[in-house]
Enzyme design. Structure first.
Site, short mmCIF file in Angstrom:
data_model
loop_
_atom_site.label_atom_id
_atom_site.label_comp_id
_atom_site.label_asym_id
_atom_site.label_seq_id
_atom_site.Cartn_x
_atom_site.Cartn_y
_atom_site.Cartn_z
N LYS A 90 57.47 36.80 7.24
CA LYS A 90 58.23 36.43 8.43
C LYS A 90 58.02 34.94 8.71
CE LYS A 90 58.89 37.94 13.26
NZ LYS A 90 58.31 38.77 14.36
N SER A 165 61.91 41.29 16.84
CA SER A 165 62.29 40.03 16.26
C SER A 165 62.19 40.00 14.73
CB SER A 165 61.41 38.91 16.82
OG SER A 165 60.06 39.11 16.40
N SER A 189 58.05 44.05 17.78
CA SER A 189 58.80 43.30 16.76
C SER A 189 58.58 43.75 15.32
CB SER A 189 58.50 41.81 16.86
OG SER A 189 59.14 41.26 17.99
#
Lengths: 528, 511
Positions: A90, A165, A189
């Site tokens: 990420k 996210s 997330s």
């Protein structure tokens, strides 16, 4: 395990294998790490134009790491289980020499000069890092639509959100562009994207995995964790990144719970005597019927496997979302102050008037931050202001204490708590973009664990109207192994019913659209 | 508000101000600790290194980096707290003090706010008249220093500068801020007490060994708060009169400046109050050149620092056993030690103060311990060496001369190897890095000529060259012999024993 053999699944495609299986084949020298990296980069080339899970790919670094592992293996060196297995990262984790944007325009040119501790650990065990995945800007959002670089699409339905996210990491894994990925979970997330993409994601106990190098949104809530297609795979990654870090004062100084053993134990599908609590507050209003149906079936499965299921009351959970939306923006407003154009990131001159420190800071933050980020900075700045602090931040901290007390009381009665991971399946792109409050509700079931610092996992439990539904398993702090044991049991029972992983039922992705991910040759600076 | 009403009337004379008003002051002192590494990272704490060379992701506030508390800084804070008779908090916390400015790399400073590590102590300071004044300490807390800004162009101040440069080497250096309670009851001694307090703190941190305590380098910095209130009516208790509005004067970076700044502010505030104006609560800057203060940032628009607990750090919870162990490491209180040494050394108050102010107390103590008399030790350190240090702009301890060197020098003098003048030359050699005094003496051939035959010849030569003087001596003008002594000393390049030369002259002339 069956004797090692070459990949024999229907397509013969290496990317369809689990990470655990890749590990076996690598160990048996049936496949090389270079082949695995190549297969995934090819897959990214073919499908990422449609999915847009990646912001950057790192072919040179990945091949370099793969070759190093392949050479080491040829020499007979002792290697860890994930040596040679590609991992996507990420874009909120600092990677030395590779631009790290956090999905924000303000960091479009920031090349870290250091590695996050989890990145350092993965490099040390020889996992090729194949790319940086898309995310809501600074991890603020539940749909990945708040990325400054365009939304990521759900592999199950390209018109729908992949969650957020960490939608990029979940979609990358769900679209077979990577077997494993790293995520970060502040309010859900990791777990919410896992739930809506039919993948597995864990938020470890707070302090279980180092946050050093994780660009902070809300420091007291953030936690790095694994994203995978199966529970055992997630456990393997969790074990590789967990453990004490002297650079993170909030990291626990104790060994990582044996999550791999727990995942293996769970796969035996024996839950006799395990006490499972249904969170009373997370099963009714606002939850989609299809989600509740799959949830009810999963509870039945748990009972079939011998678990004692009861309803547990967690009254403070009702206020968790409200408290979260004060604590998180408060900390975020502080953590994001440093993006001031002085030392790194973009610098924007004011349109008119003199370029002073104040006007440049203002113009840069105006141009560099998206609306959702600004919204949270304003909220948090307000909540911490003199005269408001006690009413907002102070009260929210009290709720947080109550949520922790609820968990403590619950775990005196049961070993684990369960709930649907999200109230709904993946919604349409754009559907909730103009309604932040609706968007925030996506995390209603995941937020309590962040407030309490306790671990949670999301595992797929079927489809509702053709879209994945996730089961969340919550365990006491430092008892992450319970998440894996229960998760693996449910997974094993369901895959038996489905005749394989849920993702096998996902529609084929369109191929050939050019990938938007920028391949990075070597590094982009930094201090290696 | 117009500039006109904001103008200060001509300041009152300090004595007059003190006749009419009662002063109350408070001081915040920042002490830079001398830990090897910074407060929250392992960068070295350096002074004078090239800009931005002692930095890392943590002190630069790079995204993702996290602070880790320096254990040694906590130890220093606890020891200082104990020495100041503070209670040590069983649990204290760091907070974020938030404001946007390029010299704080994270745009917040990590500091202790509502939960300091040290609270409720005092420091007794000795005044010139020998009386002792107790200054109450409210708290002492840990924090990190900011970076150093240099403003280029204009006057060197931020206003009007073309641009500014930031050096983050200092960013993250550990600081302890010590805050007094309002100090009342000093009357006209206000400036003296304030100065004595900071001097006392400085001596204490030196004795504790926790700071370099160099005010000229900013390792001790003081902000001075002062307010005036009307004098109590006869029979009224002064402490019941409400406090006046205060100003806070920053940039007060020497003991003398503390005294001067207080005297100036007292006069300025008194003039305003006397003229029926109010004193503005504001921050003012001290100007060393003009010896006055001017307004800085107005506190009316005070920033809201939005303090909240630093989530990246755990509370500081020192083990009580450790605190007790540290209590055992406390040095003799400086005032007590000074009194003891003064008595042992037999110095006058003035002599002792000079030694203390020159930072020579340890050096003299070590020199005496090496066998030198207290008087001789003071003569060397406060004379020749103080002069040299002053010329070079360094501290006495930074000279290459050690207490052992002085002891060696004194032995050479006592043994007749060196006279006073030669001893100074030997010392000069040592100061220039030529080795110990004995070594310099050998290398430079400085030893006193005590061989009578050589001396006798030199005396005879001098007498022969000055027959008129010889006559004068014979005529009873013994003082005239000085000229011959001078000639002999010149001929022997100062290496003769002047006393012996005089004896030989008298012998040869026959008086």
């Amino acid at each position: 395990m069956s004797p090692v053999a070459a990949p024999t699944n229907e397509t013969g495609d290496l990317t369809r294998l689990s990470a655990a299986r890749m590990s076996e084949l690598l160990a048996a020298k049936e496949v090389s790490s270079r082949e695995l990296v190549q297969a995934h980069l090819d897959r990214i080339d073919r499908v990422d134009g449609a999915v847009h899970a990646f912001l950057r790919t790192m072919p040179e670094q990945a091949f370099e790491a793969a070759d190093a592992v392949d050479r080491a293996r040829a020499k007979g060196e002792a290697l860890g289980p994930l040596a040679g297995v590609p991992v996507a990262v990420k874009d909120v984790l600092a990677t030395n020499g590779t631009v790290t944007t956090c999905g924000s325009k303000i960091l479009e040119n920031w090349t870290p000069v250091y590695d996050a501790t989890v990145i350092e650990k993965l490099r040390a065990v020889g996992t090729p890092l194949i790319g940086k995945t898309n995310m809501d800007e600074f991890a603020m959002g539940s749909s990945t639509e708040h990325s400054a670089y365009g939304a990521t699409h759900n592999p199950w339905d390209l018109d729908r959100i992949p969650g957020g996210s960490g939608g990029g990491s979940a979609a990358a894994v769900g679209a077979f562009e990577a077997p494993l990925a790293l995520g970060s979970d502040t309010g859900g997330s990791i777990r919410q994207p896992a739930s809506v993409t039919g993948t597995v994601g864990t938020k470890p106990t707070y302090g279980g995995v180092s946050r050093y190098g994780l660009v902070a949104m809300a420091s007291s809530l953030d936690q790095v964790g694994p994203v995978a297609r199966g529970v055992l795979d997630a456990a393997l990654l969790h074990a590789a990144i967990g453990g004490h870090d002297p650079h993170d004062s909030t990291s626990l100084d104790e060994p990582v719970p044996d999550v791999v053993a727990a995942a293996k134990l769970g796969a035996a599908r024996d839950l006799k005597g395990v006490r499972v609590g249904i969170v009373g507050q997370l099963r009714g209003e606002g939850f989609q019927q299809g989600v509740l149906d799959r949830y009810a079936e999963a509870l039945g499965l748990l009972e079939d496997m011998g678990a004692e299921v009861s309803v547990v009351d967690c009254p403070s959970f009702e206020y968790a979302l409200g408290a979260y939306y004060l604590i998180m923006p408060s900390e975020a407003s502080s953590n994001l102050a440093r993006f001031d154009a002085m030392r790194y990131g973009i610098r924007v001159a004011p349109e008119s008037g003199p370029a002073t420190v104040e006007t440049v800071m203002g113009a840069t933050r105006e141009a560099g931050f998206g609306d959702e980020v600004k919204r949270r900075i304003i909220l948090g700045t307000y909540a911490l202001s003199a005269g408001y602090y006690d009413a907002y931040y102070g009260s929210a901290q009290k709720v947080r204490t109550l949520v922790q007390a609820d968990f403590r009381a619950a775990f005196e009665k049961v070993d684990v708590l369960v709930s649907p991971t999200t109230p709904t399946t993946a919604f349409k792109l754009g559907e909730k973009l103009d309604d932040p409050l609706q968007m925030y509700l996506s995390d209603v079931a995941t937020i309590p664990a962040n407030l309490a610092g306790t671990p949670g996992i999301s595992v797929p439990i079927g489809l509702a109207d053709g879209l994945p539904v996730g089961l969340q398993v919550l365990a006491p702090a430092r008892a992450d192994e319970w998440c894996y044991r229960l998760g693996a049991a449910v997974e094993a029972a369901l895959e038996d019913q489905w005749g394989g992983p849920l993702l096998n039922q996902a529609p084929a992705l369109p191929e050939g659209t050019a990938s938007a991910a920028k391949p990075v040759s070597g590094t982009e600076g930094g201090a290696r | 508000m117009t500039a006109q009403t904001d103008m200060d009337p001509t300041p009152l004379d300090f004595d007059e101000a003190m006749e009419r008003f009662d002063p109350v002051f408070g001081i915040e002192v920042h002490v830079e600790l001398n830990t090897k590494t910074k407060m929250f990272c392992s960068c070295p704490t350096t002074f004078g290194a090239p800009p931005n060379t002692a930095v890392c992701p943590v002190c630069l506030g790079l995204p993702g980096s996290m602070p880790v508390v320096n254990h040694k800084a906590i130890e220093s804070a606890i020891r200082l707290g104990l020495a100041l008779h503070c209670s040590i908090a069983p649990s204290s916390r760091f907070a974020r003090k938030q404001y946007f400015y390029p010299d704080v790399s994270k745009d917040y400073q990590i500091s202790q706010y509502d939960e300091p590590i040290d609270a409720d102590g005092y420091l007794d300071v000795t005044l010139a008249d020998g009386s002792i004044f107790r200054v109450q300490i409210e708290r002492a807390h840990m924090e990190e220093d900011a970076a150093k800004n240099t403003h280029i162009g204009g006057t060197g101040h931020i206003q009007g500068a073309a641009y500014s440069l930031v050096d983050y080497n200092r960013c993250g250096t550990p600081l302890i801020e010590i805050v007094t309670r309002p100090v009342e009851g000093t009357g006209a001694h206000v400036a003296e007490v304030a100065r004595a307090y900071v001097a006392g703190l400085r001596d204490l941190v030196i004795a504790l060994g926790i700071s370099d305590a160099r005010m000229d380098r900013g390792s001790i910095r003081a902000d001075v708060n002062l307010s005036l209130r009307p004098k109590a009516a006869p029979g009224e208790d002064q402490s019941t009169v409400p406090l006046g509005r205060r100003s806070e004067t920053k940039n007060v970076n020497s003991l003398r400046a503390i005294e001067q700044a207080i005297r100036f502010e007292a006069g300025r505030q008194a003039a305003r109050l006397a003229a029926g104006l109010t004193v503005k609560q504001e921050t003012r800057m001290w100007h060393e050149e003009s010896k006055d203060t001017t307004p800085g940032r107005s506190k009316e628009t005070a920033e809201d620092y939005r303090y909240f607990p630093e989530p990246d750090l755990l509370p500081v919870v020192p083990d009580p056993a450790w605190i007790e162990e540290l209590r055992g490491t406390l040095p003799e209180p400086p005032a007590q030690r000074r009194a003891r040494l003064q008595k042992e050394w037999g110095y006058s108050d003035l002599e002792m103060r000079d030694v203390v102010n020159a930072g020579a107390i340890d050096l003299v103590e070590q020199t005496v311990a090496a066998g030198v008399t207290a008087a001789a030790a003071r003569k060397w350190w406060m004379g020749e060496l103080a002069r040299t240090a002053n010329e070079q702009g360094v501290e006495l301890v930074e000279l290459t001369v050690t207490p052992q060197d002085i002891a060696e020098l004194e032995q050479l003098i006592a043994g007749g190897k060196l006279n006073d003048k030669l001893a100074r030359q030997a010392l000069a050699g040592t100061l220039q890095g030529e080795g110990s005094p004995a070594h310099v003496m050998e290398a430079r051939g400085l030893a006193v000529v005590s061989d009578d035959s050589a001396l006798t010849k030199a005396v005879d030569d001098a007498l022969a060259a000055n027959p008129d003087i010889v006559e004068k001596i014979k005529g009873g003008k013994v003082k005239a012999a000085g000229a011959i002594v001078g000639a002999v000393m010149k001929a022997t390049r100062g290496q003769a024993d002047a006393g012996r030369v005089r004896e030989l002259i008298m012998e040869r002339v026959g008086v």
